[in-house]
Write a protein that holds these residues in place. Structure first.
Motif, PDB file in Angstrom:
ATOM      1  N   ASP A   1      30.610  37.746  29.469  1.00 36.87           N
ATOM      2  CA  ASP A   1      30.656  38.489  30.722  1.00 36.87           C
ATOM      3  C   ASP A   1      30.959  37.585  31.719  1.00 36.87           C
ATOM      4  OD1 ASP A   1      29.293  40.481  29.289  1.00 36.87           O
ATOM      5  OD2 ASP A   1      27.341  40.353  30.499  1.00 36.87           O
ATOM      6  N   VAL A   2      32.227  37.857  32.353  1.00 34.74           N
ATOM      7  CA  VAL A   2      33.220  36.910  33.289  1.00 34.74           C
ATOM      8  C   VAL A   2      33.261  37.564  34.617  1.00 34.74           C
ATOM      9  CG1 VAL A   2      34.137  35.935  31.280  1.00 34.74           C
ATOM     10  CG2 VAL A   2      35.368  37.539  32.352  1.00 34.74           C
ATOM     11  N   GLU A   3      33.481  36.401  35.593  1.00 34.37           N
ATOM     12  CA  GLU A   3      34.087  36.756  36.813  1.00 34.37           C
ATOM     13  C   GLU A   3      35.374  36.133  36.773  1.00 34.37           C
ATOM     14  OE1 GLU A   3      33.109  35.688  41.838  1.00 34.37           O
ATOM     15  OE2 GLU A   3      31.510  36.087  40.135  1.00 34.37           O
ATOM     16  N   VAL A   4      36.535  36.494  36.932  1.00 31.84           N
ATOM     17  CA  VAL A   4      37.818  36.082  36.876  1.00 31.84           C
ATOM     18  C   VAL A   4      38.014  35.698  38.392  1.00 31.84           C
ATOM     19  CG1 VAL A   4      40.152  36.275  36.389  1.00 31.84           C
ATOM     20  CG2 VAL A   4      38.508  37.296  34.891  1.00 31.84           C
ATOM     21  N   ILE A   5      38.772  34.432  38.607  1.00 32.36           N
ATOM     22  CA  ILE A   5      38.962  33.704  39.957  1.00 32.36           C
ATOM     23  C   ILE A   5      40.280  33.251  39.781  1.00 32.36           C
ATOM     24  CG2 ILE A   5      36.651  33.621  40.345  1.00 32.36           C
ATOM     25  CD1 ILE A   5      37.219  30.434  39.650  1.00 32.36           C
ATOM     26  N   PRO A   6      40.764  33.174  41.099  1.00 32.92           N
ATOM     27  CA  PRO A   6      42.256  32.220  41.270  1.00 32.92           C
ATOM     28  C   PRO A   6      41.768  30.800  41.431  1.00 32.92           C
ATOM     29  CG  PRO A   6      41.569  33.301  43.224  1.00 32.92           C
ATOM     30  CD  PRO A   6      40.491  33.674  42.337  1.00 32.92           C
ATOM     31  N   ILE A   7      42.706  30.072  40.997  1.00 31.47           N
ATOM     32  CA  ILE A   7      42.183  28.651  40.744  1.00 31.47           C
ATOM     33  C   ILE A   7      41.966  28.075  42.065  1.00 31.47           C
ATOM     34  CG2 ILE A   7      44.837  27.491  41.065  1.00 31.47           C
ATOM     35  CD1 ILE A   7      43.798  25.660  38.594  1.00 31.47           C
ATOM     36  N   ASP A   8      42.554  28.443  43.079  1.00 34.80           N
ATOM     37  CA  ASP A   8      42.234  27.955  44.794  1.00 34.80           C
ATOM     38  C   ASP A   8      40.824  28.199  45.024  1.00 34.80           C
ATOM     39  OD1 ASP A   8      42.501  30.523  45.228  1.00 34.80           O
ATOM     40  OD2 ASP A   8      44.300  30.258  46.718  1.00 34.80           O
ATOM     41  N   TYR A   9      40.047  28.949  44.232  1.00 37.78           N
ATOM     42  CA  TYR A   9      38.358  29.461  44.326  1.00 37.78           C
ATOM     43  C   TYR A   9      37.651  28.540  43.610  1.00 37.78           C
ATOM     44  CZ  TYR A   9      34.547  32.332  44.928  1.00 37.78           C
ATOM     45  OH  TYR A   9      33.371  32.694  45.269  1.00 37.78           O
TER      46      TYR A   9
ATOM     47  N   ASP B   1      41.998  32.499  36.152  1.00 34.37           N
ATOM     48  CA  ASP B   1      43.284  33.228  35.909  1.00 34.37           C
ATOM     49  C   ASP B   1      44.524  32.191  36.004  1.00 34.37           C
ATOM     50  OD1 ASP B   1      45.703  34.651  35.577  1.00 34.37           O
ATOM     51  OD2 ASP B   1      44.990  36.368  36.935  1.00 34.37           O
ATOM     52  N   VAL B   2      44.769  31.194  35.469  1.00 36.35           N
ATOM     53  CA  VAL B   2      45.565  30.169  35.712  1.00 36.35           C
ATOM     54  C   VAL B   2      46.932  30.391  35.788  1.00 36.35           C
ATOM     55  CG1 VAL B   2      46.460  27.960  34.834  1.00 36.35           C
ATOM     56  CG2 VAL B   2      43.971  28.580  34.197  1.00 36.35           C
ATOM     57  N   ALA B   3      47.727  31.502  34.990  1.00 37.88           N
ATOM     58  CA  ALA B   3      48.935  31.666  34.753  1.00 37.88           C
ATOM     59  C   ALA B   3      49.283  32.629  36.250  1.00 37.88           C
ATOM     60  CB  ALA B   3      48.994  32.734  33.549  1.00 37.88           C
ATOM     61  N   ASN B   4      48.372  33.369  36.986  1.00 33.04           N
ATOM     62  CA  ASN B   4      48.831  34.136  38.019  1.00 33.04           C
ATOM     63  C   ASN B   4      48.415  33.271  39.126  1.00 33.04           C
ATOM     64  OD1 ASN B   4      50.185  36.323  36.704  1.00 33.04           O
ATOM     65  ND2 ASN B   4      48.019  36.996  36.042  1.00 33.04           N
ATOM     66  N   SER B   5      47.965  32.173  39.122  1.00 37.94           N
ATOM     67  CA  SER B   5      47.272  31.619  40.388  1.00 37.94           C
ATOM     68  C   SER B   5      47.694  30.213  40.685  1.00 37.94           C
ATOM     69  CB  SER B   5      45.744  31.880  40.581  1.00 37.94           C
ATOM     70  OG  SER B   5      45.161  31.140  39.556  1.00 37.94           O
TER      71      SER B   5
END
Length: 360
Positions: A324-332, A352-356
């Protein structure tokens, strides 16, 4: 003269790293080696955040060398393979967990327990065989010997599957090793966090009857309705703990804070096993008589080897098990680390490394 991380290898890389014990992560340009003949290079798509990452960036183990780029729950897509790579091709989805190297010749390696090799190379923050420090999955790409790369099952989601590479194998392995993987086995899980929720899912998939122990009564609904555990016990409630006396074949204890073992050992049936996955800062106290009466065992367990990790991924795909996950951008990521300290996540952050992650 010391070579900087940016120039010690020929291939430019980019990620987020901590530079001191504050643990604050910020962009870092570093470098990775050329693709060797047995290497797999891949673009990082997702990377989970493990509590171990927090320990390392703050140097809570006293072994961190800065700068450090964490992340060992890594999923990506292959972009290049060495000329002698046999198991992977460009375009394959792959994963890398806690290990990227071992001696490959000792008894542990020969029996597929690379995690116990005395020359194990961790995915980040440890010396590689060339003397340079490894960098983890909070980065744009990885290059890893194919032996330590996992084939990603086609029907396993990338984002919610990523934490299985640490939280998954760390709970799957002791369930298997200590014989708690048989239908009808009565298994307790202590703590309902990143490891705990994975333990419940795997134990249920094995056909076990699962009891969750937690000091937080608010987690009862999560355990019973969300994770489909069979029973919930508030471990602060003496009456509930007494009712569990002598009922369990094994307990997977995921708690990293100091806590008493006596009530948990009391909940074990004869020949029961208390398996510790967490690492509390102070030694646990165990009364010897509580082990003698009932022939009970207290044991520890860490992550598994590469063969077992692949087995775990395939089992998870077959049984629909994800985190069970919470996907975040790397700057978070720094906010996520602060929330992780407070256990304010259900149950794993995944970047979400690829998109952030964008190189500056």
């Amino acid at each position: 003269m010391t070579t900087s991380p940016e120039s010690e290898h020929p291939i430019k890389a980019y990620g987020y790293a901590a530079r001191d014990t504050s643990g604050s992560l910020s962009p870092l340009t570093f470098s990775r080696r050329d693709t060797g003949e047995k290497d797999v290079r891949f673009k990082v798509l997702f990377c989970g955040i493990c509590h171990t990452d927090l320990h390392f960036v703050k140097d809570e183990f006293g072994i961190t060398k800065y700068p450090i780029t964490p992340g060992h729950e890594i999923v990506g897509v292959v972009t290049e393979v060495g000329c002698k790579v046999e198991k992977f091709k460009v375009g394959d989805k792959v994963g890398v967990g806690c290990l990227v190297g071992s001696c490959r010749s000792c008894q542990s390696c020969a029996t597929d327990h690379e995690q116990h090799c005395p020359k194990t190379v961790g995915t980040y923050g440890t010396p590689d065989f060339d003397g340079t420090q490894t960098h983890g999955g909070f980065s744009d790409h990885m290059v890893t010997d194919e032996h330590f790369v996992l084939r990603w099952p086609e029907n396993l989601p990338l984002d919610s599957g990523a934490p299985l590479l640490c939280a998954g194998i760390t709970t799957y392995s002791p369930l298997r090793y200590f014989g708690l993987d048989k239908p009808g086995t009565k298994v307790g899980v202590v703590g309902l966090g990143g490891l705990g929720h994975a333990a419940v899912k795997f134990a249920k998939a094995f056909g076990a009857e699962v009891t969750v122990f937690s000091t937080s009564p608010a987690k009862e609904q999560e355990a019973l309705e969300g994770l489909k555990a069979d029973h919930f016990i508030n471990s602060k409630d003496e009456h509930q703990m007494q009712a569990a006396y002598g009922t369990l074949n094994g307990i997977i204890d995921t708690v990293s804070a100091n806590h008493p073992t006596a009530p948990l050992l009391s909940a074990l049936a004869p020949f029961g096993k208390l398996v510790l996955l967490g690492a509390p800062p102070k030694p646990l106290e165990v009364a010897t008589i509580s082990l003698i009466i009932g022939n009970k065992t207290v044991a520890g367990s860490g992550a598994g080897g590469i063969k077992e990790t692949q087995e775990m991924l395939d089992f998870a795909a077959e049984h629909g098990i994800t985190a069970d996950v919470e996907v975040i951008p790397i700057d978070y990521v720094n906010t996520a680390m602060e929330r992780l300290i407070k256990s304010d996540v259900k149950y794993r952050f995944v970047i979400d490394v690829a998109n952030s992650l964008k190189a500056e």
